[in-house]
Enzyme design. Structure first.
Site, PDB file in Angstrom:
ATOM      1  N   ALA A   1     -78.987  76.300  27.643  1.00 53.91           N
ATOM      2  CA  ALA A   1     -77.730  76.569  28.262  1.00 53.91           C
ATOM      3  C   ALA A   1     -77.232  77.584  27.388  1.00 53.91           C
ATOM      4  O   ALA A   1     -77.667  78.121  26.756  1.00 53.91           O
ATOM      5  CB  ALA A   1     -77.044  75.245  27.066  1.00 53.91           C
TER       6      ALA A   1
ATOM      7  N   ASP B   1     -74.528  81.091  31.394  1.00 55.44           N
ATOM      8  CA  ASP B   1     -73.310  80.140  32.485  1.00 55.44           C
ATOM      9  C   ASP B   1     -72.389  79.122  31.578  1.00 55.44           C
ATOM     10  O   ASP B   1     -73.115  77.294  32.165  1.00 55.44           O
ATOM     11  CB  ASP B   1     -73.759  79.588  33.703  1.00 55.44           C
ATOM     12  CG  ASP B   1     -73.230  79.607  33.878  1.00 55.44           C
ATOM     13  OD1 ASP B   1     -71.563  79.071  34.608  1.00 55.44           O
ATOM     14  OD2 ASP B   1     -72.754  78.933  36.025  1.00 55.44           O
ATOM     15  N   LYS B   2     -71.184  79.167  30.556  1.00 56.91           N
ATOM     16  CA  LYS B   2     -70.962  78.273  29.505  1.00 56.91           C
ATOM     17  C   LYS B   2     -69.861  77.149  31.118  1.00 56.91           C
ATOM     18  O   LYS B   2     -69.272  76.269  30.031  1.00 56.91           O
ATOM     19  CB  LYS B   2     -70.290  78.556  29.060  1.00 56.91           C
ATOM     20  CG  LYS B   2     -71.300  79.211  27.978  1.00 56.91           C
ATOM     21  CD  LYS B   2     -70.199  80.194  26.219  1.00 56.91           C
ATOM     22  CE  LYS B   2     -70.967  79.901  25.423  1.00 56.91           C
ATOM     23  NZ  LYS B   2     -72.764  80.869  25.313  1.00 56.91           N
TER      24      LYS B   2
ATOM     25  N   ASN C   1     -75.848  85.824  18.745  1.00 53.97           N
ATOM     26  CA  ASN C   1     -74.482  85.430  18.789  1.00 53.97           C
ATOM     27  C   ASN C   1     -73.932  84.174  18.031  1.00 53.97           C
ATOM     28  O   ASN C   1     -74.187  83.336  17.422  1.00 53.97           O
ATOM     29  CB  ASN C   1     -74.740  84.493  20.447  1.00 53.97           C
ATOM     30  CG  ASN C   1     -74.293  83.074  20.776  1.00 53.97           C
ATOM     31  OD1 ASN C   1     -73.800  82.936  20.119  1.00 53.97           O
ATOM     32  ND2 ASN C   1     -75.573  82.831  20.637  1.00 53.97           N
TER      33      ASN C   1
ATOM     34  N   MET D   1     -70.973  83.794  19.865  1.00 48.95           N
ATOM     35  CA  MET D   1     -69.636  83.132  20.625  1.00 48.95           C
ATOM     36  C   MET D   1     -68.586  81.996  20.677  1.00 48.95           C
ATOM     37  O   MET D   1     -67.764  82.466  20.744  1.00 48.95           O
ATOM     38  CB  MET D   1     -70.134  82.308  21.896  1.00 48.95           C
ATOM     39  CG  MET D   1     -71.362  83.703  22.690  1.00 48.95           C
ATOM     40  SD  MET D   1     -71.111  85.269  22.985  1.00 48.95           S
ATOM     41  CE  MET D   1     -69.685  85.386  24.366  1.00 48.95           C
TER      42      MET D   1
ATOM     43  N   PHE E   1     -68.731  78.447  21.520  1.00 51.23           N
ATOM     44  CA  PHE E   1     -68.715  77.691  22.839  1.00 51.23           C
ATOM     45  C   PHE E   1     -66.919  78.582  23.108  1.00 51.23           C
ATOM     46  O   PHE E   1     -65.744  77.881  23.641  1.00 51.23           O
ATOM     47  CB  PHE E   1     -67.923  76.435  21.831  1.00 51.23           C
ATOM     48  CG  PHE E   1     -69.260  75.166  21.920  1.00 51.23           C
ATOM     49  CD1 PHE E   1     -70.749  76.379  21.506  1.00 51.23           C
ATOM     50  CD2 PHE E   1     -68.778  74.641  21.256  1.00 51.23           C
ATOM     51  CE1 PHE E   1     -71.387  75.114  21.329  1.00 51.23           C
ATOM     52  CE2 PHE E   1     -69.881  73.151  20.412  1.00 51.23           C
ATOM     53  CZ  PHE E   1     -71.575  73.803  20.852  1.00 51.23           C
TER      54      PHE E   1
ATOM     55  N   SER F   1     -75.228  74.508  17.683  1.00 49.52           N
ATOM     56  CA  SER F   1     -74.962  75.265  17.121  1.00 49.52           C
ATOM     57  C   SER F   1     -74.210  75.273  15.514  1.00 49.52           C
ATOM     58  O   SER F   1     -73.351  75.112  15.415  1.00 49.52           O
ATOM     59  CB  SER F   1     -73.587  75.801  18.435  1.00 49.52           C
ATOM     60  OG  SER F   1     -73.415  77.066  18.341  1.00 49.52           O
TER      61      SER F   1
ATOM     62  N   ASN G   1     -72.567  77.481  15.667  1.00 47.44           N
ATOM     63  CA  ASN G   1     -70.875  79.167  15.613  1.00 47.44           C
ATOM     64  C   ASN G   1     -70.021  78.058  16.173  1.00 47.44           C
ATOM     65  O   ASN G   1     -68.281  78.875  15.881  1.00 47.44           O
ATOM     66  CB  ASN G   1     -70.713  79.866  16.705  1.00 47.44           C
ATOM     67  CG  ASN G   1     -72.529  80.994  16.755  1.00 47.44           C
ATOM     68  OD1 ASN G   1     -72.515  81.235  15.842  1.00 47.44           O
ATOM     69  ND2 ASN G   1     -72.978  80.882  17.903  1.00 47.44           N
ATOM     70  N   THR G   2     -69.483  76.907  15.534  1.00 45.94           N
ATOM     71  CA  THR G   2     -68.426  75.627  14.866  1.00 45.94           C
ATOM     72  C   THR G   2     -68.640  75.100  13.625  1.00 45.94           C
ATOM     73  O   THR G   2     -69.796  74.905  13.780  1.00 45.94           O
ATOM     74  CB  THR G   2     -68.352  74.774  16.294  1.00 45.94           C
ATOM     75  OG1 THR G   2     -68.077  75.539  17.507  1.00 45.94           O
ATOM     76  CG2 THR G   2     -67.680  73.877  16.331  1.00 45.94           C
TER      77      THR G   2
ATOM     78  N   LYS H   1     -79.889  68.165  21.657  1.00 44.42           N
ATOM     79  CA  LYS H   1     -80.008  68.900  21.489  1.00 44.42           C
ATOM     80  C   LYS H   1     -79.659  69.619  19.386  1.00 44.42           C
ATOM     81  O   LYS H   1     -78.494  69.574  19.548  1.00 44.42           O
ATOM     82  CB  LYS H   1     -78.847  70.084  22.214  1.00 44.42           C
ATOM     83  CG  LYS H   1     -80.182  71.578  21.950  1.00 44.42           C
ATOM     84  CD  LYS H   1     -79.046  72.869  22.737  1.00 44.42           C
ATOM     85  CE  LYS H   1     -80.497  73.947  22.664  1.00 44.42           C
ATOM     86  NZ  LYS H   1     -80.059  75.199  24.045  1.00 44.42           N
TER      87      LYS H   1
ATOM     88  N   ASN I   1     -82.155  74.553  19.637  1.00 38.08           N
ATOM     89  CA  ASN I   1     -80.775  75.803  19.436  1.00 38.08           C
ATOM     90  C   ASN I   1     -81.776  76.782  18.538  1.00 38.08           C
ATOM     91  O   ASN I   1     -82.480  77.409  17.907  1.00 38.08           O
ATOM     92  CB  ASN I   1     -79.937  75.136  18.856  1.00 38.08           C
ATOM     93  CG  ASN I   1     -78.347  75.686  19.417  1.00 38.08           C
ATOM     94  OD1 ASN I   1     -77.980  76.676  20.187  1.00 38.08           O
ATOM     95  ND2 ASN I   1     -77.161  74.910  19.928  1.00 38.08           N
ATOM     96  N   THR I   2     -79.962  77.323  18.521  1.00 41.14           N
ATOM     97  CA  THR I   2     -80.879  79.307  17.386  1.00 41.14           C
ATOM     98  C   THR I   2     -81.012  78.936  16.362  1.00 41.14           C
ATOM     99  O   THR I   2     -80.910  77.845  15.120  1.00 41.14           O
ATOM    100  CB  THR I   2     -80.079  80.252  18.102  1.00 41.14           C
ATOM    101  OG1 THR I   2     -77.999  79.125  17.653  1.00 41.14           O
ATOM    102  CG2 THR I   2     -79.597  80.846  18.650  1.00 41.14           C
TER     103      THR I   2
ATOM    104  N   GLY J   1     -87.664  81.149  21.899  1.00 43.70           N
ATOM    105  CA  GLY J   1     -88.239  82.681  21.817  1.00 43.70           C
ATOM    106  C   GLY J   1     -89.720  82.411  22.690  1.00 43.70           C
ATOM    107  O   GLY J   1     -90.975  83.382  22.200  1.00 43.70           O
TER     108      GLY J   1
ATOM    109  N   THR K   1     -83.620  84.134  26.161  1.00 41.13           N
ATOM    110  CA  THR K   1     -82.956  85.069  25.608  1.00 41.13           C
ATOM    111  C   THR K   1     -84.802  85.971  26.149  1.00 41.13           C
ATOM    112  O   THR K   1     -84.476  87.323  26.607  1.00 41.13           O
ATOM    113  CB  THR K   1     -82.993  85.229  24.127  1.00 41.13           C
ATOM    114  OG1 THR K   1     -82.430  84.656  23.421  1.00 41.13           O
ATOM    115  CG2 THR K   1     -83.968  86.290  23.538  1.00 41.13           C
TER     116      THR K   1
END
Length: 347
Positions: free
Chosen positions: A65, A68-69, A114, A116, A118, A182, A184-185, A224, A253-254, A304, A326
């Site tokens: 994922a 293509d969000k 990133n 981003m 979401f 994530s 990033n939230t 995830k 995830n990252t 990775g 990636t």
């Protein structure tokens, strides 16, 4: 001209652009090529069916994922030969994500950072895109739909967002992924804590059972998780997955760590680090999960993978399937076939 050669020629131009600009150029071009029938010459991996979560995956190499969000490029991505395509993360309401710039390449480390956040058009638009795709209409393959929470939803009400999205995407998914990892939230990873996770999974499982009855079809649900967890957290998560009879776990995830990229340009940017630097971290989590879960729950390995050997290492650590993200940016679509070929030898 082979896709490998074509990508090697295109990459210098794409890497001369801002990372998000290159992303926004490449995916629409791929969609147009698929619509015009220009992707038919791309070689596909040989069939190598793996049954995971009760689903027959044509080959064990999937798309992770994040690429293509909104589900706007499903048909173009399907032409590349993935064994499964996972789209999203989608949230109940549309949101712009974090301010730009928010995606950075670190070529010396085969990595991307990133933040981003979401960015997506909301779950209703997402479902319409899925319905419009030939991949969905013709039941061409395995489609994972990845769901999350809106940035402005208080963490105490996150469950409501996940349940809303689950109900919306359930009829159209081969499987659904719950993204609680994530970075990033704000506060999202809190949901990996014992009590929060217990509440979330309990509600998800109850809703999944109701939807299965309603639609006369059981859709598996995977969780995830992040790579930045210790052995005790792995045990807590594994225990919750087993108790609630979840269908799979996607690891990982990252990462928010930066040890592997210290001193490189953009290394101090906030966000999730993906690519080669997360490879060992994710493998360690996969190995620890496998130790706790045994054969009771399948693991999908992400993080990775830049070669067939890397994909094999994920399987050796305990994964049943792998996903790429990636690595595609650095290696191009030939990586899909390379990984699929490497994994055929492992069976």
């Amino acid at each position: 001209m082979s896709d490998k050669l074509l990508y090697s020629l295109a990459r210098p131009f794409l890497f001369s652009l801002d990372a998000e600009a290159a992303h926004n150029l490449t995916l629409p071009a791929l969609r147009r090529a698929a619509a015009l029938g220009l992707t038919g010459a791309i070689p596909r991996p040989k069939k190598d069916v793996r049954t995971v979560m009760g689903i027959a995956f044509p080959n064990p190499v999937g798309l992770a994922a994040g690429l293509d969000k909104d589900g706007a490029y499903i048909d173009g991505l399907a032409a590349l030969g993935f064994g499964s395509i996972e789209i999203g993360t989608v949230t109940p309401r549309a949101q712009p994500g974090n301010p730009m710039p928010r995606m950075f390449r670190l070529p010396a480390a085969n990595a991307i950072i990133n933040r981003m956040g979401f960015n997506n058009g909301g779950v209703d638009a997402f479902v319409k895109n899925v319905q419009a795709s030939k991949f969905y209409q013709n039941k061409e393959g395995v489609l994972g739909l990845n769901i999350g929470k809106n940035a402005d939803t208080p963490i105490e009400r996150a469950v409501d967002d996940y349940l809303h999205c689950l109900q919306k995407v359930y009829p159209y998914a081969s499987y659904v992924t719950i993204n609680i990892s994530s970075p990033n939230t704000k506060n999202l990873r809190q949901l990996q804590g014992a009590s929060e996770l217990d509440t979330l999974l309990s509600n998800l499982k109850e809703t999944q059972r109701r939807l299965a009855d309603q639609h006369k079809r059981y859709v598996p649900v995977a969780l995830k998780i992040a790579p930045d967890i210790d052995s005790e957290q792995v045990k807590t998560i594994a225990d919750a997955l087993l108790r609630h009879k979840m269908d799979a776990v996607i690891a990982t995830n990252t990462t928010i760590t930066r040890d592997a990229v210290k001193g490189l340009p953009h290394a101090e940017e906030t966000g999730g680090l993906s690519g080669a630097p997360v490879f060992k971290l994710s493998n360690d989590v996969i190995r620890a999960l496998k130790s706790e879960l045994g054969t009771a729950l399948p693991i999908i390995g992400v993080g990775g993978i830049l070669s067939g050997q890397d994909a094999q290492a994920k399987i050796d650590a305990g994964a049943s399937l792998v996903q790429l993200y990636t690595g595609l940016i650095y290696r191009g679509p030939a990586l899909i076939r390379e990984c699929a070929a490497a994994l055929r030898k492992s069976v």
